[in-house]
Design a protein around this motif. Structure first.
Motif, mmCIF file in Angstrom:
data_model
loop_
_atom_site.group_PDB
_atom_site.id
_atom_site.type_symbol
_atom_site.label_atom_id
_atom_site.label_comp_id
_atom_site.label_asym_id
_atom_site.label_seq_id
_atom_site.Cartn_x
_atom_site.Cartn_y
_atom_site.Cartn_z
ATOM 1 N N ALA A 172 0.850 -1.156 0.016
ATOM 2 C CA ALA A 172 0.027 0.137 0.100
ATOM 3 C C ALA A 172 0.738 1.378 0.053
ATOM 4 O O ALA A 172 0.511 2.260 -0.703
ATOM 5 C CB ALA A 172 -1.051 0.039 1.350
ATOM 6 N N ILE A 173 2.011 1.230 0.726
ATOM 7 C CA ILE A 173 2.961 2.282 0.910
ATOM 8 C C ILE A 173 3.589 2.534 -0.473
ATOM 9 O O ILE A 173 3.715 3.600 -1.016
ATOM 10 C CB ILE A 173 4.016 2.074 2.056
ATOM 11 N N ALA A 174 3.974 1.481 -1.235
ATOM 12 C CA ALA A 174 4.488 1.513 -2.608
ATOM 13 C C ALA A 174 3.671 1.993 -3.650
ATOM 14 O O ALA A 174 4.351 2.745 -4.282
ATOM 15 C CB ALA A 174 5.153 0.033 -2.906
ATOM 16 N N ALA A 175 2.643 1.619 -3.436
ATOM 17 C CA ALA A 175 1.532 2.149 -4.502
ATOM 18 C C ALA A 175 1.402 3.634 -4.260
ATOM 19 O O ALA A 175 1.215 4.410 -5.078
ATOM 20 C CB ALA A 175 0.091 1.578 -4.151
ATOM 21 N N ALA A 176 1.266 4.050 -3.070
ATOM 22 C CA ALA A 176 1.058 5.506 -2.797
ATOM 23 C C ALA A 176 2.434 6.317 -3.141
ATOM 24 O O ALA A 176 2.313 7.428 -3.991
ATOM 25 C CB ALA A 176 1.143 5.788 -1.139
ATOM 26 N N LEU A 177 3.644 5.761 -3.109
ATOM 27 C CA LEU A 177 4.955 6.307 -3.525
ATOM 28 C C LEU A 177 4.792 6.521 -5.004
ATOM 29 O O LEU A 177 5.554 7.490 -5.576
ATOM 30 C CB LEU A 177 6.247 5.654 -2.853
ATOM 31 N N LYS A 178 4.454 5.515 -5.785
ATOM 32 C CA LYS A 178 4.370 5.648 -7.142
ATOM 33 C C LYS A 178 3.033 6.284 -7.634
ATOM 34 O O LYS A 178 2.998 6.199 -8.889
ATOM 35 C CB LYS A 178 4.251 4.059 -7.657
ATOM 36 N N HIS A 179 2.339 6.715 -6.828
ATOM 37 C CA HIS A 179 1.108 7.643 -7.153
ATOM 38 C C HIS A 179 0.114 6.780 -8.039
ATOM 39 O O HIS A 179 -0.430 6.943 -9.078
ATOM 40 C CB HIS A 179 1.568 8.796 -7.984
ATOM 41 N N GLU A 180 -0.002 5.435 -7.624
ATOM 42 C CA GLU A 180 -1.032 4.612 -8.371
ATOM 43 C C GLU A 180 -2.361 4.761 -7.832
ATOM 44 O O GLU A 180 -2.759 5.094 -6.617
ATOM 45 C CB GLU A 180 -0.422 2.984 -8.073
ATOM 46 N N GLY A 181 -3.419 4.745 -8.730
ATOM 47 C CA GLY A 181 -4.734 4.648 -8.386
ATOM 48 C C GLY A 181 -5.170 6.314 -8.277
ATOM 49 O O GLY A 181 -4.554 7.076 -8.750
ATOM 50 N N ALA A 182 -6.523 6.471 -8.085
ATOM 51 C CA ALA A 182 -6.962 7.803 -7.720
ATOM 52 C C ALA A 182 -6.351 8.626 -6.806
ATOM 53 O O ALA A 182 -6.267 8.502 -5.620
ATOM 54 C CB ALA A 182 -8.583 7.709 -7.899
ATOM 55 N N ARG A 183 -6.214 9.837 -7.464
ATOM 56 C CA ARG A 183 -5.791 10.842 -6.469
ATOM 57 C C ARG A 183 -6.798 11.505 -5.537
ATOM 58 O O ARG A 183 -7.988 11.751 -5.944
ATOM 59 C CB ARG A 183 -5.041 12.056 -7.055
ATOM 60 N N LYS A 184 -6.594 11.288 -4.335
ATOM 61 C CA LYS A 184 -7.943 11.716 -3.112
ATOM 62 C C LYS A 184 -7.823 13.221 -2.876
ATOM 63 O O LYS A 184 -6.690 13.575 -3.040
ATOM 64 C CB LYS A 184 -7.731 10.933 -2.164
ATOM 65 N N ASP A 185 -8.828 13.726 -2.420
ATOM 66 C CA ASP A 185 -8.966 15.037 -1.848
ATOM 67 C C ASP A 185 -8.124 14.884 -0.319
ATOM 68 O O ASP A 185 -8.505 14.068 0.472
ATOM 69 C CB ASP A 185 -10.293 15.412 -1.377
ATOM 70 N N PHE A 186 -7.260 15.568 -0.163
ATOM 71 C CA PHE A 186 -6.099 15.598 1.091
ATOM 72 C C PHE A 186 -7.079 15.770 2.321
ATOM 73 O O PHE A 186 -7.614 16.893 2.179
ATOM 74 C CB PHE A 186 -5.035 16.222 1.123
ATOM 75 N N ALA A 187 -7.051 14.958 3.237
ATOM 76 C CA ALA A 187 -7.687 15.482 4.738
ATOM 77 C C ALA A 187 -6.955 14.655 5.769
ATOM 78 O O ALA A 187 -6.719 13.542 5.443
ATOM 79 C CB ALA A 187 -9.203 15.098 4.651
#
Length: 420
Positions: A313-328
């Motif tokens: 899950a961390i690796a996917a986030a670091l590679k910016h995989e998937g939909a970009r979320k509104d940050f909160a």
């Protein structure tokens, strides 16, 4: 290679390390106090650099040598300061390195941080401690979130709840989601049947049918306690219900000479299976040292499949995989201490009545002094006056964050031979 790098502190025998490797991370360094666990790491990954010693000792390693472009700082910092089975001393325990690891992240500036610990850290006793961690990470430029995960929800035949902290830079956090569960399908019996049959025990199939539940949390223990067994009385009762003798660990599985009604003990290989090592070849791992040491290495580990799921899950986030979320900010109010927040945000000392009002009435005046007493175990609480005029203010965090003159150093050295 994925280009993702990790430095792992308090690495143990490699449960988290293997999971992160399978998630696509390449180890720059692993640091571990226990020589036997470090030997296991070197046995399985001789190409890795492994440092042995107190991770907070500047003589063991220099974080600046490994920080350039670092993707992930990860670790399973010691659990006893927060364990429900222990005294929950928190910052007063010489083994507490959680807050220190946060400062290490500030120094090394990885893109992400992963720390895992026992469920006890999620309890109300540590709500102020947890909020301090989140606040400090925010000051360092990280979004963070906590999550209680159970190993059985990620393909491991064991309960094993672990409290996980993940922190990322805002631009990466927008892509982070906690991994979806992939529950274990089976029982202790189905997980261990082939190992119980290794020496042709005639009772193996009947035993497997009886062992029809998930294993309780395996307790590796520490050098402060005796040899290898499967935990306190309640745990032993749970093992007995599964047809397992929890009073020790055996050198080998039952043989053809054992009666079919024999109640077996587990071997270290079986314990490793219940922790998520094998039978899949990707999860094979060799443990070095004597039996008790091997058991502690295995029992204290972060199950590799859980580490792989979180690491993925961390690796996917670091590679910016998937939909970009509104940050909160992902805030779970039940995890945080309203009195800590009231005192932290106050511009002047507060009375009991003012503290209660600042919490929105969540904490009544009758409970505040007791809650202040709990908070004072991890923070200095300054007070002035008496009676209804007595006021309180939040002082310094008591924990070890790298101070050269902290009491942790002397206490650690005095207890070092018993720390694992």
């Amino acid at each position: 290679m994925s280009g993702l790098t990790v430095v792992e502190i308090c690495a143990g025998a490699g449960g988290q390390a293997l999971g992160l490797e399978l998630a696509g991370f390449e180890h720059r360094l692993a640091v571990e106090l226990d020589e036997n666990a470090a030997a296991t790491l070197r046995e399985n990954r001789p190409e890795w650099e492994v440092k042995v010693g107190d991770v907070a000792d500047v003589g063991v390693w220099n974080p600046d040598d490994y920080s350039e472009g670092l993707s992930l700082l990860a670790g399973g910092v010691p659990c006893p300061p927060f364990s429900i089975a222990g005294k929950q001393l928190g910052t007063s325990d010489e083994r507490d390195l959680f807050a220190w690891a946060i400062e290490l992240a500030g120094r090394m500036q990885p893109r992400a941080l992963l720390l895992e610990n026992v469920r006890g850290l999620s309890m109300p006793r540590f709500s102020g401690y947890r909020q301090h961690v989140k606040d400090r990470l925010a000051e360092l430029g990280y979004w963070s979130d906590w999550k209680l995960l159970e190993a059985r929800d990620f393909g491991v035949p064991q309960l094993r709840p672990r409290f996980i902290l993940v922190a990322l830079r805002e631009e990466d956090a927008r892509y982070f989601s906690w991994p979806e569960p992939t529950p274990y399908i089976g029982t202790v019996g189905t997980a261990l049947l082939d190992l119980m049959k290794d020496d042709e025990w005639p009772g193996a199939d009947a035993w497997a049918s009886q062992a029809d539940g998930i294993a309780p949390t395996i307790v590796g223990g520490s050098k402060k306690h005796g040899g290898a067994d499967l935990g306190p009385t309640r745990a032993k009762r749970a093992w007995a219900a599964l047809g397992v003798n929890g009073l020790g660990i055996d050198d080998a599985p039952p043989t053809a000479d054992h009666d079919s009604n024999y109640v077996p003990k587990l071997t270290t290989e079986m314990v490793a299976r219940l922790q998520g090592w094998g039978p899949d070849p990707k999860y094979r791992w060799k443990f070095t040292g004597r039996k008790t040491s091997r058991y502690r290495q295995i029992g204290n580990a972060f199950p590799p499949p859980v580490a792989r799921a979180v690491g993925g899950a961390i690796a996917a986030a670091l590679k910016h995989e998937g939909a970009r979320k509104d940050f909160a900010e992902a805030e779970a109010e039940a995890l945080h201490d309203p009195i800590y927040l009231a005192l932290k945000d106050a511009k002047r000392p507060l009375s009991v009545q003012q503290i209660s009002k600042a919490t929105g009435g969540v904490v009544g005046t009758r409970d505040i002094e007791q809650r202040l007493g709990i908070l004072s175990r991890d923070f200095e609480i300054k007070h002035d006056g008496s009676g209804d005029e007595r006021t309180y203010a939040l002082g310094a965090f008591k924990g070890f964050i790298g101070q050269e003159d902290h009491l942790r150093h002397a206490a650690f050295e005095a207890a070092r031979s018993r720390i694992s």
